[in-house]
Motif scaffolding. Structure first.
Motif, PDB file in Angstrom:
ATOM      1  N   VAL A 199     -38.930   0.775   6.989  1.00  0.00           N
ATOM      2  CA  VAL A 199     -38.168   1.329   7.567  1.00  0.00           C
ATOM      3  C   VAL A 199     -37.096   2.030   6.752  1.00  0.00           C
ATOM      4  CG1 VAL A 199     -36.534   1.232   9.590  1.00  0.00           C
ATOM      5  CG2 VAL A 199     -38.567   0.090   9.901  1.00  0.00           C
ATOM      6  N   ASP A 200     -36.571   3.174   7.033  1.00  0.00           N
ATOM      7  CA  ASP A 200     -35.731   3.955   6.054  1.00  0.00           C
ATOM      8  C   ASP A 200     -34.164   3.381   6.318  1.00  0.00           C
ATOM      9  OD1 ASP A 200     -37.421   6.160   5.007  1.00  0.00           O
ATOM     10  OD2 ASP A 200     -38.051   5.995   7.074  1.00  0.00           O
ATOM     11  N   GLY A 201     -33.620   2.796   7.455  1.00  0.00           N
ATOM     12  CA  GLY A 201     -32.376   2.424   7.469  1.00  0.00           C
ATOM     13  C   GLY A 201     -32.014   2.011   8.864  1.00  0.00           C
ATOM     14  N   ILE A 202     -31.033   1.177   8.938  1.00  0.00           N
ATOM     15  CA  ILE A 202     -30.380   0.663  10.096  1.00  0.00           C
ATOM     16  C   ILE A 202     -28.986   0.983  10.351  1.00  0.00           C
ATOM     17  CG2 ILE A 202     -29.713  -1.653  11.007  1.00  0.00           C
ATOM     18  CD1 ILE A 202     -32.128  -2.896   9.694  1.00  0.00           C
ATOM     19  N   ILE A 203     -28.844   1.280  11.479  1.00  0.00           N
ATOM     20  CA  ILE A 203     -27.424   1.750  12.039  1.00  0.00           C
ATOM     21  C   ILE A 203     -26.624   0.643  13.109  1.00  0.00           C
ATOM     22  CG2 ILE A 203     -25.959   3.443  13.448  1.00  0.00           C
ATOM     23  CD1 ILE A 203     -28.097   5.468  12.440  1.00  0.00           C
ATOM     24  N   ILE A 204     -25.513   0.198  12.717  1.00  0.00           N
ATOM     25  CA  ILE A 204     -24.841  -0.814  13.617  1.00  0.00           C
ATOM     26  C   ILE A 204     -23.516  -0.080  13.903  1.00  0.00           C
ATOM     27  CG2 ILE A 204     -25.958  -2.667  12.851  1.00  0.00           C
ATOM     28  CD1 ILE A 204     -23.555  -3.501  11.112  1.00  0.00           C
ATOM     29  N   PRO A 205     -22.929  -0.413  15.137  1.00  0.00           N
ATOM     30  CA  PRO A 205     -21.334   0.215  15.470  1.00  0.00           C
ATOM     31  C   PRO A 205     -20.418  -0.778  14.794  1.00  0.00           C
ATOM     32  CG  PRO A 205     -22.422  -1.011  17.282  1.00  0.00           C
ATOM     33  CD  PRO A 205     -23.421  -1.177  16.000  1.00  0.00           C
ATOM     34  N   LYS A 206     -19.235  -0.159  14.537  1.00  0.00           N
ATOM     35  CA  LYS A 206     -18.244  -1.058  14.165  1.00  0.00           C
ATOM     36  C   LYS A 206     -17.562  -1.905  14.877  1.00  0.00           C
ATOM     37  CE  LYS A 206     -16.615   2.434  10.365  1.00  0.00           C
ATOM     38  NZ  LYS A 206     -15.517   3.010   9.926  1.00  0.00           N
ATOM     39  N   ARG A 207     -17.577  -1.486  16.229  1.00  0.00           N
ATOM     40  CA  ARG A 207     -17.009  -2.837  17.174  1.00  0.00           C
ATOM     41  C   ARG A 207     -18.171  -3.418  17.887  1.00  0.00           C
ATOM     42  NH1 ARG A 207     -13.289   0.587  20.953  1.00  0.00           N
ATOM     43  NH2 ARG A 207     -12.521  -1.759  21.604  1.00  0.00           N
ATOM     44  N   ARG A 208     -17.840  -4.591  18.411  1.00  0.00           N
ATOM     45  CA  ARG A 208     -18.669  -5.417  18.961  1.00  0.00           C
ATOM     46  C   ARG A 208     -20.016  -5.526  18.547  1.00  0.00           C
ATOM     47  NH1 ARG A 208     -15.524  -2.410  22.566  1.00  0.00           N
ATOM     48  NH2 ARG A 208     -17.534  -0.855  23.033  1.00  0.00           N
ATOM     49  N   SER A 209     -19.993  -5.871  17.123  1.00  0.00           N
ATOM     50  CA  SER A 209     -21.257  -5.798  16.505  1.00  0.00           C
ATOM     51  C   SER A 209     -21.372  -6.806  15.363  1.00  0.00           C
ATOM     52  CB  SER A 209     -21.909  -4.450  16.089  1.00  0.00           C
ATOM     53  OG  SER A 209     -22.872  -4.731  15.271  1.00  0.00           O
ATOM     54  N   VAL A 210     -22.409  -7.562  14.980  1.00  0.00           N
ATOM     55  CA  VAL A 210     -22.431  -8.274  13.805  1.00  0.00           C
ATOM     56  C   VAL A 210     -22.298  -7.457  12.737  1.00  0.00           C
ATOM     57  CG1 VAL A 210     -24.802  -8.474  13.783  1.00  0.00           C
ATOM     58  CG2 VAL A 210     -23.594 -10.287  12.793  1.00  0.00           C
ATOM     59  N   THR A 211     -21.875  -8.126  11.525  1.00  0.00           N
ATOM     60  CA  THR A 211     -21.383  -7.443  10.176  1.00  0.00           C
ATOM     61  C   THR A 211     -22.339  -8.042   9.178  1.00  0.00           C
ATOM     62  OG1 THR A 211     -19.378  -8.541   9.594  1.00  0.00           O
ATOM     63  CG2 THR A 211     -19.130  -6.599  10.676  1.00  0.00           C
ATOM     64  N   LEU A 212     -22.296  -7.484   7.948  1.00  0.00           N
ATOM     65  CA  LEU A 212     -23.303  -8.001   6.869  1.00  0.00           C
ATOM     66  C   LEU A 212     -22.589  -9.034   6.240  1.00  0.00           C
ATOM     67  CD1 LEU A 212     -24.556  -4.748   5.311  1.00  0.00           C
ATOM     68  CD2 LEU A 212     -25.724  -5.831   6.864  1.00  0.00           C
ATOM     69  N   ASN A 213     -22.828 -10.434   7.009  1.00  0.00           N
ATOM     70  CA  ASN A 213     -22.121 -11.632   6.567  1.00  0.00           C
ATOM     71  C   ASN A 213     -23.016 -12.384   5.706  1.00  0.00           C
ATOM     72  OD1 ASN A 213     -23.758 -12.984   8.657  1.00  0.00           O
ATOM     73  ND2 ASN A 213     -21.920 -12.885  10.181  1.00  0.00           N
ATOM     74  N   THR A 235     -37.995   6.656   9.908  1.00  0.00           N
ATOM     75  CA  THR A 235     -37.403   5.780  10.930  1.00  0.00           C
ATOM     76  C   THR A 235     -36.213   5.059  10.645  1.00  0.00           C
ATOM     77  OG1 THR A 235     -39.878   5.327  11.352  1.00  0.00           O
ATOM     78  CG2 THR A 235     -38.360   3.863  12.265  1.00  0.00           C
ATOM     79  N   VAL A 236     -35.295   5.081  11.636  1.00  0.00           N
ATOM     80  CA  VAL A 236     -33.993   4.336  11.637  1.00  0.00           C
ATOM     81  C   VAL A 236     -33.944   3.509  12.829  1.00  0.00           C
ATOM     82  CG1 VAL A 236     -32.871   6.232  12.501  1.00  0.00           C
ATOM     83  CG2 VAL A 236     -31.730   4.415  11.220  1.00  0.00           C
ATOM     84  N   MET A 237     -33.479   2.010  12.827  1.00  0.00           N
ATOM     85  CA  MET A 237     -33.201   1.292  13.909  1.00  0.00           C
ATOM     86  C   MET A 237     -31.799   1.540  14.174  1.00  0.00           C
ATOM     87  SD  MET A 237     -36.276  -0.023  14.359  1.00  0.00           S
ATOM     88  CE  MET A 237     -35.816  -1.404  15.510  1.00  0.00           C
ATOM     89  N   ILE A 238     -31.382   1.733  15.361  1.00  0.00           N
ATOM     90  CA  ILE A 238     -30.028   1.586  15.944  1.00  0.00           C
ATOM     91  C   ILE A 238     -29.816   0.467  16.795  1.00  0.00           C
ATOM     92  CG2 ILE A 238     -28.222   2.667  17.369  1.00  0.00           C
ATOM     93  CD1 ILE A 238     -29.911   5.590  16.799  1.00  0.00           C
ATOM     94  N   LEU A 239     -28.907  -0.572  16.312  1.00  0.00           N
ATOM     95  CA  LEU A 239     -28.633  -1.734  16.936  1.00  0.00           C
ATOM     96  C   LEU A 239     -27.539  -1.579  17.698  1.00  0.00           C
ATOM     97  CD1 LEU A 239     -29.900  -4.204  13.870  1.00  0.00           C
ATOM     98  CD2 LEU A 239     -31.182  -3.105  15.720  1.00  0.00           C
ATOM     99  N   ASP A 240     -27.572  -1.603  19.069  1.00  0.00           N
ATOM    100  CA  ASP A 240     -26.358  -1.292  19.875  1.00  0.00           C
ATOM    101  C   ASP A 240     -25.763  -2.603  20.472  1.00  0.00           C
ATOM    102  OD1 ASP A 240     -24.686  -0.323  21.701  1.00  0.00           O
ATOM    103  OD2 ASP A 240     -26.130   0.439  23.066  1.00  0.00           O
ATOM    104  N   GLY A 241     -24.816  -2.930  19.591  1.00  0.00           N
ATOM    105  CA  GLY A 241     -24.068  -4.209  20.156  1.00  0.00           C
ATOM    106  C   GLY A 241     -24.779  -5.473  19.714  1.00  0.00           C
ATOM    107  N   LEU A 242     -25.762  -5.611  18.639  1.00  0.00           N
ATOM    108  CA  LEU A 242     -26.307  -6.922  18.556  1.00  0.00           C
ATOM    109  C   LEU A 242     -25.017  -7.739  17.944  1.00  0.00           C
ATOM    110  CD1 LEU A 242     -29.421  -7.178  18.722  1.00  0.00           C
ATOM    111  CD2 LEU A 242     -29.507  -7.222  16.188  1.00  0.00           C
ATOM    112  N   GLU A 243     -25.250  -9.029  18.332  1.00  0.00           N
ATOM    113  CA  GLU A 243     -24.282 -10.161  17.869  1.00  0.00           C
ATOM    114  C   GLU A 243     -24.543 -11.189  17.040  1.00  0.00           C
ATOM    115  OE1 GLU A 243     -22.342 -11.265  21.581  1.00  0.00           O
ATOM    116  OE2 GLU A 243     -21.390  -9.182  21.849  1.00  0.00           O
ATOM    117  N   ASP A 244     -25.935 -11.485  16.959  1.00  0.00           N
ATOM    118  CA  ASP A 244     -26.409 -12.754  16.301  1.00  0.00           C
ATOM    119  C   ASP A 244     -26.713 -12.246  15.005  1.00  0.00           C
ATOM    120  OD1 ASP A 244     -28.069 -14.930  15.267  1.00  0.00           O
ATOM    121  OD2 ASP A 244     -28.804 -15.296  17.125  1.00  0.00           O
TER     122      ASP A 244
END
Length: 244
Positions: free
Chosen positions: A119-133, A94-103
């Motif tokens: 859950v095996d992993g999470i995918i986020i886009p490089k643009r218009r998305s929160v990063t690992l801060n 199972t992988v979660m795809i987070l399409d433009g999550l900002e919070d």
């Protein structure tokens, strides 16, 4: 090398317990050291520098509660998509795809729940998305050390790659969808959570194999993104794990 700051006892303990490179740990002057003794013992074993600082310095390091401790670490490394696909080959993953999550609090909470149920992993886009801060790290309470996060250039192309490896893609949408309790979960599954304000993008929605919705009977017809993600992750877990 760039550096980041993580705060909070759970987050710092998880980072110290992992193989992550930690440059220095700051603890608040006057803190009850018995309360953080497990962390101090780990720091001593790893020979990591510890510095006592005023509370005001810790307050300046982060805008979230620090519980009297912070760590200066190397940036979190994202997992490569191909490495992830190789690692889950043959699994009902199972992988979660987070399409433009900002919070960042939503992302941290999703990572925390993902770790809780495997859950095996999470995918986020490089643009218009929160990063690992640092806020994400704090909200995940250390789970970020255990859940691979992939950061990709193009979500639509990434979905195509997942499908080539046997994943089915489930989108979340209120229209033309089925109740999430009817979703199938006996195959590798990628679940898409849209952004807080706009939902899934058109291209990503078109790539989904099926759509589900969460039934609501209240006056506010929406759920927090991390709550919706949590419900869907646990539904997959429920379908795949019978009660003994």
């Amino acid at each position: 090398m760039n550096e980041d700051i993580i705060v909070g006892r759970h987050a710092v303990k998880s980072a110290v317990s992992s193989d992550r490179e930690i440059n220095k740990v700051f603890i608040q002057e006057g803190i009850n050291k018995q309360q953080i003794k497990p962390i101090l013992d780990l720091l001593k074993d790893r020979k990591i520098m510890v510095q006592q600082v005023p509370k005001s310095k810790l307050d300046q390091m982060s805008d979230v509660p620090h519980q009297g401790i912070a760590a200066q670490i190397s940036p979190y490394d994202y997992t490569e998509l191909e490495d992830f696909l190789e690692a889950v080959k043959g699994k009902t993953a199972t992988v979660m795809i987070l399409d433009g999550l900002e919070d960042p609090h939503n992302l941290g909470s999703i990572i925390r729940t993902a770790d809780a149920i495997g859950v095996d992993g999470i995918i986020i886009p490089k643009r218009r998305s929160v990063t690992l801060n640092s806020t994400v790290v704090k909200a995940s309470t250390g789970a970020i050390e255990h859940v691979p996060v992939m950061r990709v250039t193009n979500l639509a192309q990434t979905i195509d790659r997942l499908k080539e490896h046997g994943f089915w893609v489930c989108g979340t949408d209120a229209k033309k969808s089925v109740d999430y309790r009817k979703m199938e979960a006996d195959m590798p599954l990628a679940i898409v959570i849209g952004s807080e304000g706009e939902g899934m993008s058109r291209l990503v929605k078109e790539k989904c194999d099926f759509l589900v919705h969460l039934p609501m009977v209240g006056h506010v017809n929406s759920l927090n993104a991390s709550v919706a993600a949590g419900l869907l992750m646990y539904e997959v877990y429920r379908k795949r794990n019978t009660i003994d």
